[in-house]
Design an enzyme around this catalytic site. Structure first.
Site, short mmCIF file in Angstrom:
data_model
loop_
_atom_site.label_atom_id
_atom_site.label_comp_id
_atom_site.label_asym_id
_atom_site.label_seq_id
_atom_site.Cartn_x
_atom_site.Cartn_y
_atom_site.Cartn_z
N GLY A 1 5.44 4.18 4.91
CA GLY A 1 5.87 4.19 6.50
C GLY A 1 4.74 4.53 6.34
N SER A 2 4.63 5.19 7.61
CA SER A 2 3.20 4.85 8.38
C SER A 2 1.61 5.84 7.88
CB SER A 2 3.44 6.38 10.05
OG SER A 2 2.27 6.88 10.85
N GLN A 3 2.11 6.88 7.54
CA GLN A 3 0.70 7.01 6.47
C GLN A 3 0.73 6.47 5.53
OE1 GLN A 3 -1.13 9.49 7.74
NE2 GLN A 3 0.27 10.27 10.07
N ARG B 1 10.90 2.01 -4.12
CA ARG B 1 12.29 1.50 -3.86
C ARG B 1 12.17 0.24 -4.33
NH1 ARG B 1 15.86 1.79 -1.34
NH2 ARG B 1 15.07 2.65 0.99
N SER C 1 13.01 -2.02 -1.10
CA SER C 1 13.19 -1.23 0.33
C SER C 1 12.51 -1.77 1.07
CB SER C 1 12.13 0.16 0.00
OG SER C 1 11.14 -0.71 0.36
N HIS D 1 0.14 16.31 4.77
CA HIS D 1 1.17 17.35 4.87
C HIS D 1 1.25 18.67 4.58
CE1 HIS D 1 5.01 15.47 5.60
NE2 HIS D 1 3.68 14.88 6.76
N GLY E 1 -0.06 7.34 11.26
CA GLY E 1 -0.67 6.25 10.83
C GLY E 1 -1.08 4.60 11.28
#
Length: 146
Positions: A27-29, A49, A52, A114, A140
């Site tokens: 995703g973003s990161q 996955r 996905s 994080h 990201g």
């Protein structure tokens, strides 16, 4: 627990020579970290996955970077010397416990962007595994563009 902080000027990318970084999530990161690492010459595997929505995006990037592979989460966790959990916080502990934890063996490092899951102890790494955090100062797409 002592916390050591390191910045770009402290880093030696050569420490990753011959190592594989597994990024769980795209995703973003996940896409920013994995693509930046691959373009810096690091061997990267992305764990997703099968089927996905992000699999196709990651596979497209892999077509132009021989040091970048897409595989299922368990395969990536097994292959990674550093395993970076970049899935949403609310899913992270479940994914870690069911698909990553069995492969966190001595000498590996577990990484996060994080620290919620570590701080609140929903994930407790084995004692023989280092835990690190690489915390970007933006989403990201900003990390990627900078």
């Amino acid at each position: 627990m002592a916390i050591n902080k390191y910045y770009d000027s402290d880093c030696n990318l050569g420490m990753l020579d011959g190592k594989t970084v597994a990024v769980i999530g795209f995703g973003s990161q996940g896409h920013a970290h994995s693509e930046n690492l691959a373009e810096s010459g690091v061997n990267v595997v992305v764990g997703l996955r099968k089927g996905s929505g992000h699999w196709e995006k990651a596979a497209k990037f892999a077509e132009t970077h021989e040091n970048f592979k897409v595989m299922e989460v368990e395969e990536a966790a097994k292959a990674g010397d550093v395993v970076m959990m970049l899935v949403p916080d609310e899913l992270c502990a479940d994914i870690y416990h069911s698909q990553v934890e069995p492969y966190m063996t001595e000498g590996k490092a577990l990484a996060f962007a994080h620290g919620f899951n570590i701080h609140f102890k929903t994930i407790v790494a084995p004692k023989n595994v280092d835990v690190i955090m690489i915390a970007p100062k933006g989403p990201g797409h900003t990390v990627r563009s900078q």
